[in-house]
Design a protein around this motif. Structure first.
Motif, PDB file in Angstrom:
ATOM      1  N   VAL A 177     117.473  25.093  83.166  1.00  6.70           N
ATOM      2  CA  VAL A 177     117.620  25.011  81.715  1.00  6.70           C
ATOM      3  C   VAL A 177     118.544  23.856  81.357  1.00  6.70           C
ATOM      4  CG1 VAL A 177     118.386  26.202  79.637  1.00  6.70           C
ATOM      5  CG2 VAL A 177     117.274  27.494  81.471  1.00  6.70           C
ATOM      6  N   THR A 178     118.107  23.018  80.438  1.00  9.37           N
ATOM      7  CA  THR A 178     118.961  21.978  79.884  1.00  9.37           C
ATOM      8  C   THR A 178     119.600  22.522  78.613  1.00  9.37           C
ATOM      9  OG1 THR A 178     117.574  20.195  80.753  1.00  9.37           O
ATOM     10  CG2 THR A 178     119.064  19.643  78.946  1.00  9.37           C
ATOM     11  N   LEU A 179     120.909  22.721  78.640  1.00  8.20           N
ATOM     12  CA  LEU A 179     121.614  23.282  77.492  1.00  8.20           C
ATOM     13  C   LEU A 179     121.855  22.176  76.474  1.00  8.20           C
ATOM     14  CD1 LEU A 179     124.195  25.501  79.406  1.00  8.20           C
ATOM     15  CD2 LEU A 179     121.915  26.107  78.581  1.00  8.20           C
ATOM     16  N   ALA A 180     121.249  22.329  75.308  1.00  9.73           N
ATOM     17  CA  ALA A 180     121.278  21.254  74.309  1.00  9.73           C
ATOM     18  C   ALA A 180     122.301  21.479  73.213  1.00  9.73           C
ATOM     19  CB  ALA A 180     119.890  21.075  73.697  1.00  9.73           C
ATOM     20  N   ARG A 181     122.421  22.704  72.740  1.00  8.92           N
ATOM     21  CA  ARG A 181     123.378  22.944  71.655  1.00  8.92           C
ATOM     22  C   ARG A 181     123.801  24.401  71.635  1.00  8.92           C
ATOM     23  NH1 ARG A 181     121.072  24.821  66.582  1.00  8.92           N
ATOM     24  NH2 ARG A 181     118.816  25.093  66.760  1.00  8.92           N
ATOM     25  N   ASN A 182     124.969  24.622  71.070  1.00  8.56           N
ATOM     26  CA  ASN A 182     125.529  25.958  70.937  1.00  8.56           C
ATOM     27  C   ASN A 182     125.849  26.182  69.462  1.00  8.56           C
ATOM     28  OD1 ASN A 182     126.731  28.414  71.254  1.00  8.56           O
ATOM     29  ND2 ASN A 182     128.450  27.699  72.481  1.00  8.56           N
ATOM     30  N   GLU A 183     125.098  27.049  68.823  1.00  5.02           N
ATOM     31  CA  GLU A 183     125.305  27.338  67.402  1.00  5.02           C
ATOM     32  C   GLU A 183     126.324  28.461  67.290  1.00  5.02           C
ATOM     33  OE1 GLU A 183     122.380  29.356  64.396  1.00  5.02           O
ATOM     34  OE2 GLU A 183     121.871  27.226  64.532  1.00  5.02           O
ATOM     35  N   VAL A 184     127.452  28.159  66.662  1.00  2.00           N
ATOM     36  CA  VAL A 184     128.588  29.072  66.652  1.00  2.00           C
ATOM     37  C   VAL A 184     128.936  29.486  65.231  1.00  2.00           C
ATOM     38  CG1 VAL A 184     131.036  29.299  67.217  1.00  2.00           C
ATOM     39  CG2 VAL A 184     129.517  28.077  68.766  1.00  2.00           C
ATOM     40  N   VAL A 185     129.158  30.774  65.041  1.00  2.00           N
ATOM     41  CA  VAL A 185     129.607  31.317  63.757  1.00  2.00           C
ATOM     42  C   VAL A 185     130.881  32.119  64.009  1.00  2.00           C
ATOM     43  CG1 VAL A 185     129.071  32.818  61.808  1.00  2.00           C
ATOM     44  CG2 VAL A 185     127.250  31.444  62.859  1.00  2.00           C
ATOM     45  N   VAL A 186     131.933  31.795  63.273  1.00  2.00           N
ATOM     46  CA  VAL A 186     133.219  32.465  63.431  1.00  2.00           C
ATOM     47  C   VAL A 186     133.483  33.348  62.216  1.00  2.00           C
ATOM     48  CG1 VAL A 186     135.709  32.153  63.724  1.00  2.00           C
ATOM     49  CG2 VAL A 186     134.110  30.552  64.784  1.00  2.00           C
ATOM     50  N   SER A 187     133.932  34.572  62.471  1.00  2.90           N
ATOM     51  CA  SER A 187     134.225  35.495  61.374  1.00  2.90           C
ATOM     52  C   SER A 187     135.304  36.475  61.804  1.00  2.90           C
ATOM     53  CB  SER A 187     132.955  36.262  60.966  1.00  2.90           C
ATOM     54  OG  SER A 187     132.459  37.026  62.054  1.00  2.90           O
ATOM     55  N   LEU A 188     135.767  37.259  60.850  1.00  4.43           N
ATOM     56  CA  LEU A 188     136.686  38.348  61.155  1.00  4.43           C
ATOM     57  C   LEU A 188     135.894  39.636  61.283  1.00  4.43           C
ATOM     58  CD1 LEU A 188     139.755  37.694  58.823  1.00  4.43           C
ATOM     59  CD2 LEU A 188     139.618  37.366  61.291  1.00  4.43           C
ATOM     60  N   ASP A 189     136.318  40.487  62.197  1.00  3.76           N
ATOM     61  CA  ASP A 189     135.667  41.771  62.404  1.00  3.76           C
ATOM     62  C   ASP A 189     136.744  42.838  62.456  1.00  3.76           C
ATOM     63  OD1 ASP A 189     133.627  43.547  62.762  1.00  3.76           O
ATOM     64  OD2 ASP A 189     132.871  42.671  64.623  1.00  3.76           O
ATOM     65  N   THR A 190     136.328  44.073  62.337  1.00  4.02           N
ATOM     66  CA  THR A 190     137.253  45.204  62.402  1.00  4.02           C
ATOM     67  C   THR A 190     137.012  45.972  63.685  1.00  4.02           C
ATOM     68  OG1 THR A 190     137.253  45.391  59.987  1.00  4.02           O
ATOM     69  CG2 THR A 190     138.043  47.293  61.240  1.00  4.02           C
ATOM     70  N   ALA A 191     138.049  46.206  64.443  1.00  5.74           N
ATOM     71  CA  ALA A 191     137.918  46.859  65.739  1.00  5.74           C
ATOM     72  C   ALA A 191     137.534  48.322  65.572  1.00  5.74           C
ATOM     73  CB  ALA A 191     139.220  46.733  66.516  1.00  5.74           C
TER      74      ALA A 191
END
Length: 242
Positions: A177-191
């Motif tokens: 596999v050629t890894l081309a991109r990593n789409e990242v979303v950052v958020s807050l969550d509640t444990a």
């Protein structure tokens, strides 16, 4: 030493500077910007971007009118995970920074994609995935809990792999596999109860969550996962380029 083609100049300069300053005593002054620009063969903007990142991480300090100096890192127990210019993975990133990475696999199973990953992986909810659940440690300190799904149809032998010490991204590359991109979303969550138990936090405490979808060179998603980070010893740093 001019930076070679094939990698981001900013990333290459930053990594070389980080290696360089680790051999210097706190308080040592870096060469002037024009000198470093000539040495690395990069523009002042690129150099300033790399230096600013090291200042933000606490490795350097800039004093107006005097220059830039090596400093003791402010966050001795924080290990930034970077998402800039390349798909390298947590294990590789932290190892390059000189940290010892350890993983405890707490679950690796054949599971239905379900609502968790069907949309991200563009599969049916009943399709089978390899669900890998890991606690990741840096220098023996718990860093985050990661849950990652990979389509079993594409990686039929993955459940036999051992990811206690190995890199998942290295495995994918080994599978062609050629890894081309990593789409990242950052958020807050509640444990919730389970997450609180794994991370050692209180139920209801806010934690940092990162959703990550990795794509191959054909823009097909090869993995989707979530990571929940302990608030006391982790941070996320982004490099954004136009």
């Amino acid at each position: 030493m001019p930076i070679a083609n094939g990698t981001s100049k900013y990333v290459a300069v930053r990594e070389h500077l980080l290696t360089r300053i680790r051999d210097l005593e706190v308080g040592t002054r870096l060469p002037a910007e024009p000198v470093l620009c000539d040495e690395y063969g990069v523009s002042r903007i690129t150099l300033r971007h790399a230096v600013d990142g090291l200042i933000a991480d606490g490795f350097l300090v800039r004093e107006q009118g005097r220059g830039t100096f090596v400093s003791a890192p402010r966050y001795a127990s924080r290990y930034p995970e970077r998402f800039a210019d390349q798909v390298s993975g947590f294990h590789t990133q932290q190892s390059r920074e000189g940290h010892a990475v350890h993983t405890r696999v707490i679950g690796f199973e054949d599971a239905a994609a379900g609502a968790f990953s069907s949309d991200k992986l563009a599969v049916n909810s009943a399709d089978r995935v390899a669900r890998l659940t890991r606690l990741r440690y840096v220098n023996d300190a718990l860093h985050h809990l990661a849950v990652t799904d990979l389509p079993l149809e594409r990686f039929p032998g993955i459940l036999d792999a051992d990811f206690t010490d190995g890199s998942l991204f290295d495995y994918l590359r080994g599978a062609g596999v050629t890894l081309a991109r990593n789409e990242v979303v950052v958020s807050l969550d509640t444990a919730d109860t389970a997450l609180a138990q794994h991370l050692g936090v209180e139920v209801g405490e806010k934690v940092l969550r990162v959703d990550s979808t990795v794509y191959d060179s054909d823009d097909v998603a090869v993995s989707y996962g979530t990571s929940h980070f302990t608030p006391q010893n982790s941070e996320i740093a982004f490099g954004l380029h136009g």
